[in-house]
Design a protein around this motif. Structure first.
Motif, PDB file in Angstrom:
ATOM      1  N   ALA A 159       0.800  -1.195  -0.063  1.00  0.00           N
ATOM      2  CA  ALA A 159      -0.077  -0.029  -0.025  1.00  0.00           C
ATOM      3  C   ALA A 159       0.853   1.207  -0.172  1.00  0.00           C
ATOM      4  O   ALA A 159       0.651   2.375  -0.460  1.00  0.00           O
ATOM      5  CB  ALA A 159      -0.676   0.076   1.129  1.00  0.00           C
ATOM      6  N   SER A 160       2.058   1.165   0.775  1.00  0.00           N
ATOM      7  CA  SER A 160       2.956   2.300   0.651  1.00  0.00           C
ATOM      8  C   SER A 160       4.374   1.878   0.118  1.00  0.00           C
ATOM      9  O   SER A 160       4.964   0.850   1.138  1.00  0.00           O
ATOM     10  CB  SER A 160       3.125   2.833   2.115  1.00  0.00           C
ATOM     11  N   PRO A 161       4.749   2.463  -0.933  1.00  0.00           N
ATOM     12  CA  PRO A 161       6.312   1.603  -1.527  1.00  0.00           C
ATOM     13  C   PRO A 161       7.271   1.952  -0.503  1.00  0.00           C
ATOM     14  O   PRO A 161       7.061   3.005   0.286  1.00  0.00           O
ATOM     15  CB  PRO A 161       6.196   2.593  -2.725  1.00  0.00           C
ATOM     16  N   LEU A 162       8.112   1.260  -0.457  1.00  0.00           N
ATOM     17  CA  LEU A 162       9.341   1.119   0.515  1.00  0.00           C
ATOM     18  C   LEU A 162      10.323   2.344   0.041  1.00  0.00           C
ATOM     19  O   LEU A 162      10.516   2.796  -1.072  1.00  0.00           O
ATOM     20  CB  LEU A 162      10.205   0.033   0.475  1.00  0.00           C
ATOM     21  N   ARG A 163      11.002   3.313   0.765  1.00  0.00           N
ATOM     22  CA  ARG A 163      11.806   3.995   0.436  1.00  0.00           C
ATOM     23  C   ARG A 163      13.149   3.413   0.425  1.00  0.00           C
ATOM     24  O   ARG A 163      13.234   2.018   0.656  1.00  0.00           O
ATOM     25  CB  ARG A 163      12.195   5.215   1.480  1.00  0.00           C
ATOM     26  N   GLN A 164      14.184   3.868  -0.206  1.00  0.00           N
ATOM     27  CA  GLN A 164      15.612   3.391  -0.603  1.00  0.00           C
ATOM     28  C   GLN A 164      16.181   2.585   0.634  1.00  0.00           C
ATOM     29  O   GLN A 164      16.665   1.627   0.512  1.00  0.00           O
ATOM     30  CB  GLN A 164      16.358   4.120  -1.406  1.00  0.00           C
ATOM     31  N   PRO A 165      16.362   3.525   1.635  1.00  0.00           N
ATOM     32  CA  PRO A 165      17.010   2.769   2.939  1.00  0.00           C
ATOM     33  C   PRO A 165      16.267   1.610   3.520  1.00  0.00           C
ATOM     34  O   PRO A 165      16.878   0.671   3.827  1.00  0.00           O
ATOM     35  CB  PRO A 165      17.022   4.078   4.036  1.00  0.00           C
ATOM     36  N   GLY A 166      14.999   1.605   3.453  1.00  0.00           N
ATOM     37  CA  GLY A 166      14.127   0.588   3.958  1.00  0.00           C
ATOM     38  C   GLY A 166      14.139  -0.726   3.039  1.00  0.00           C
ATOM     39  O   GLY A 166      14.325  -1.598   3.494  1.00  0.00           O
ATOM     40  N   LEU A 167      14.098  -0.401   1.606  1.00  0.00           N
ATOM     41  CA  LEU A 167      14.336  -1.381   0.816  1.00  0.00           C
ATOM     42  C   LEU A 167      15.811  -2.063   1.143  1.00  0.00           C
ATOM     43  O   LEU A 167      15.846  -3.454   0.923  1.00  0.00           O
ATOM     44  CB  LEU A 167      14.288  -0.825  -0.561  1.00  0.00           C
ATOM     45  N   ASP A 168      16.809  -1.495   1.182  1.00  0.00           N
ATOM     46  CA  ASP A 168      18.073  -1.822   1.157  1.00  0.00           C
ATOM     47  C   ASP A 168      18.384  -2.613   2.505  1.00  0.00           C
ATOM     48  O   ASP A 168      19.117  -3.590   2.682  1.00  0.00           O
ATOM     49  CB  ASP A 168      19.185  -0.769   1.282  1.00  0.00           C
ATOM     50  N   ARG A 169      17.542  -2.410   3.477  1.00  0.00           N
ATOM     51  CA  ARG A 169      17.458  -3.197   4.807  1.00  0.00           C
ATOM     52  C   ARG A 169      16.795  -4.479   4.692  1.00  0.00           C
ATOM     53  O   ARG A 169      17.516  -5.681   5.110  1.00  0.00           O
ATOM     54  CB  ARG A 169      16.657  -2.362   5.963  1.00  0.00           C
ATOM     55  N   VAL A 170      15.766  -4.699   3.885  1.00  0.00           N
ATOM     56  CA  VAL A 170      15.063  -5.877   3.657  1.00  0.00           C
ATOM     57  C   VAL A 170      15.314  -6.482   2.290  1.00  0.00           C
ATOM     58  O   VAL A 170      15.175  -7.782   2.250  1.00  0.00           O
ATOM     59  CB  VAL A 170      13.548  -5.600   3.679  1.00  0.00           C
ATOM     60  N   ARG A 171      16.205  -5.880   1.368  1.00  0.00           N
ATOM     61  CA  ARG A 171      16.552  -6.666   0.168  1.00  0.00           C
ATOM     62  C   ARG A 171      17.977  -5.927   0.030  1.00  0.00           C
ATOM     63  O   ARG A 171      18.256  -5.186  -0.788  1.00  0.00           O
ATOM     64  CB  ARG A 171      15.735  -6.272  -0.822  1.00  0.00           C
ATOM     65  N   PRO A 172      18.882  -6.574   0.664  1.00  0.00           N
ATOM     66  CA  PRO A 172      20.200  -5.729   0.809  1.00  0.00           C
ATOM     67  C   PRO A 172      20.929  -5.871  -0.655  1.00  0.00           C
ATOM     68  O   PRO A 172      20.844  -7.161  -1.270  1.00  0.00           O
ATOM     69  CB  PRO A 172      21.182  -6.691   1.983  1.00  0.00           C
ATOM     70  N   PRO A 173      21.534  -5.082  -1.170  1.00  0.00           N
ATOM     71  CA  PRO A 173      22.211  -4.842  -2.444  1.00  0.00           C
ATOM     72  C   PRO A 173      23.268  -6.013  -2.555  1.00  0.00           C
ATOM     73  O   PRO A 173      23.891  -6.058  -1.315  1.00  0.00           O
ATOM     74  CB  PRO A 173      22.675  -3.361  -2.898  1.00  0.00           C
ATOM     75  N   LEU A 174      23.353  -6.467  -3.637  1.00  0.00           N
ATOM     76  CA  LEU A 174      24.642  -7.708  -3.560  1.00  0.00           C
ATOM     77  C   LEU A 174      25.986  -6.789  -3.751  1.00  0.00           C
ATOM     78  O   LEU A 174      26.058  -5.792  -4.359  1.00  0.00           O
ATOM     79  CB  LEU A 174      24.536  -8.457  -5.056  1.00  0.00           C
ATOM     80  N   PRO A 175      26.850  -7.393  -2.973  1.00  0.00           N
ATOM     81  CA  PRO A 175      28.415  -6.531  -3.197  1.00  0.00           C
ATOM     82  C   PRO A 175      28.863  -6.531  -4.478  1.00  0.00           C
ATOM     83  O   PRO A 175      28.662  -7.458  -5.438  1.00  0.00           O
ATOM     84  CB  PRO A 175      29.049  -7.433  -2.602  1.00  0.00           C
ATOM     85  N   SER A 176      29.102  -5.404  -5.066  1.00  0.00           N
ATOM     86  CA  SER A 176      29.560  -5.030  -6.341  1.00  0.00           C
ATOM     87  C   SER A 176      30.420  -5.928  -6.933  1.00  0.00           C
ATOM     88  O   SER A 176      30.991  -6.373  -8.162  1.00  0.00           O
ATOM     89  CB  SER A 176      30.034  -3.670  -6.573  1.00  0.00           C
ATOM     90  N   ALA A 177      31.423  -6.669  -6.014  1.00  0.00           N
ATOM     91  CA  ALA A 177      32.643  -7.389  -6.310  1.00  0.00           C
ATOM     92  C   ALA A 177      31.883  -8.921  -6.982  1.00  0.00           C
ATOM     93  O   ALA A 177      32.704  -9.464  -7.599  1.00  0.00           O
ATOM     94  CB  ALA A 177      33.288  -7.754  -5.124  1.00  0.00           C
ATOM     95  N   ASP A 178      30.699  -9.165  -6.570  1.00  0.00           N
ATOM     96  CA  ASP A 178      30.078 -10.294  -6.887  1.00  0.00           C
ATOM     97  C   ASP A 178      29.548 -10.229  -8.408  1.00  0.00           C
ATOM     98  O   ASP A 178      28.888 -11.376  -8.803  1.00  0.00           O
ATOM     99  CB  ASP A 178      29.102 -10.814  -6.102  1.00  0.00           C
ATOM    100  N   LEU A 179      29.338  -8.939  -8.919  1.00  0.00           N
ATOM    101  CA  LEU A 179      28.883  -8.835 -10.290  1.00  0.00           C
ATOM    102  C   LEU A 179      29.938  -8.839 -11.300  1.00  0.00           C
ATOM    103  O   LEU A 179      31.125  -8.109 -11.196  1.00  0.00           O
ATOM    104  CB  LEU A 179      28.265  -7.397 -10.343  1.00  0.00           C
ATOM    105  N   PRO A 180      29.825  -9.202 -12.652  1.00  0.00           N
ATOM    106  CA  PRO A 180      30.619  -9.046 -13.598  1.00  0.00           C
ATOM    107  C   PRO A 180      30.590  -7.528 -13.854  1.00  0.00           C
ATOM    108  O   PRO A 180      29.809  -6.775 -13.842  1.00  0.00           O
ATOM    109  CB  PRO A 180      30.194  -9.944 -14.761  1.00  0.00           C
ATOM    110  N   ASN A 181      31.960  -7.197 -14.529  1.00  0.00           N
ATOM    111  CA  ASN A 181      32.006  -5.913 -14.788  1.00  0.00           C
ATOM    112  C   ASN A 181      31.403  -5.594 -16.172  1.00  0.00           C
ATOM    113  O   ASN A 181      30.839  -6.406 -16.903  1.00  0.00           O
ATOM    114  CB  ASN A 181      33.561  -5.593 -15.036  1.00  0.00           C
ATOM    115  N   LEU A 182      31.470  -4.121 -16.511  1.00  0.00           N
ATOM    116  CA  LEU A 182      30.675  -3.927 -17.697  1.00  0.00           C
ATOM    117  C   LEU A 182      31.433  -3.289 -18.859  1.00  0.00           C
ATOM    118  O   LEU A 182      31.290  -2.520 -19.715  1.00  0.00           O
ATOM    119  CB  LEU A 182      29.730  -2.679 -17.383  1.00  0.00           C
TER     120      LEU A 182
END
Length: 211
Positions: free
Chosen positions: A129-152
């Motif tokens: 009903a109320s979308p999550l703000r970015q800090p809250g989203l990062d808490r419940v859906r932590p971003p993957l460490p950049s080292a784990d992603l292939p480079n561009l």
């Protein structure tokens, strides 16, 4: 979005004594006369129940029959006074329980149980009903460490060495899964293909998911 106790969350549905709890995969669904509580685990994954983005929570089954009836079938969604029962959403992290607020079912998938006329809930999308703000989203859906992603780096060759860009992209995002070559019948058809497709199939011999 707030930190709560299990007792507080269960009380939203009527209290622990007046509810049924069902756990399947990484989801727990609590059903009571006052509402429904869905708890998913924190994280980011395609193969389990979790917060999908700032607007959605996705629950993956197969879910028990009472869960399907509560979330999908209309009669189970209404209270005694003809008001729609709320669906409460929460996320369990390693430290606490995070309450996200209420949500509503926007999409649900079911399949027929083999040898039966009963359907099984396979997946369900709930919109907050109320979308999550970015800090809250990062808490419940932590971003993957950049080292784990292939480079561009492959992007730098798209307008020049496209064959090199394709190879860097596929080998970076799709690790090899097998050292077994393709059957001769498949390889025999490869020379008749355009160069780009020929390269793609060569790379896909040990990376079938890239297709």
């Amino acid at each position: 979005m707030s930190l709560v106790t299990d007792e507080w969350a269960y009380a939203l549905c009527g209290g622990t004594a007046a509810t049924e709890s069902f756990t399947f995969g990484s989801a727990t669904v609590v059903i009571g006369d006052a509402g429904t509580l869905i708890i998913v685990e924190a994280g980011d994954a395609l193969d389990r129940s979790c917060v999908w983005n700032a607007d959605e929570v996705r629950v993956l089954g197969p879910a028990p029959t009472p869960v399907r009836k509560r979330l999908v079938e209309e009669p189970w969604e209404w209270g005694a006074d003809d008001t729609k029962l709320p669906i409460h959403l929460a996320v369990r992290t390693s430290e606490d329980l995070v309450y996200l607020g209420t949500g509503s079912v926007t999409q649900a998938g079911t399949v027929l149980r083999p040898g039966s006329d009963e359907h099984v809930l396979t997946d369900c999308v709930l919109r907050l009903a109320s979308p999550l703000r970015q800090p809250g989203l990062d808490r419940v859906r932590p971003p993957l460490p950049s080292a784990d992603l292939p480079n561009l780096e492959w992007l730098g060759q798209v307008n020049g060495d496209r064959a090199g860009a394709l190879e860097q992209f596929i080998t970076g995002w799709h690790p090899t899964t097998s050292e077994t070559a393709e059957p001769p019948s498949v390889q025999a058809a490869v020379p008749d293909l355009p160069a780009g497709l020929r390269q793609l199939y060569r790379l896909a011999q040990h990376r079938p998911r890239c297709l």
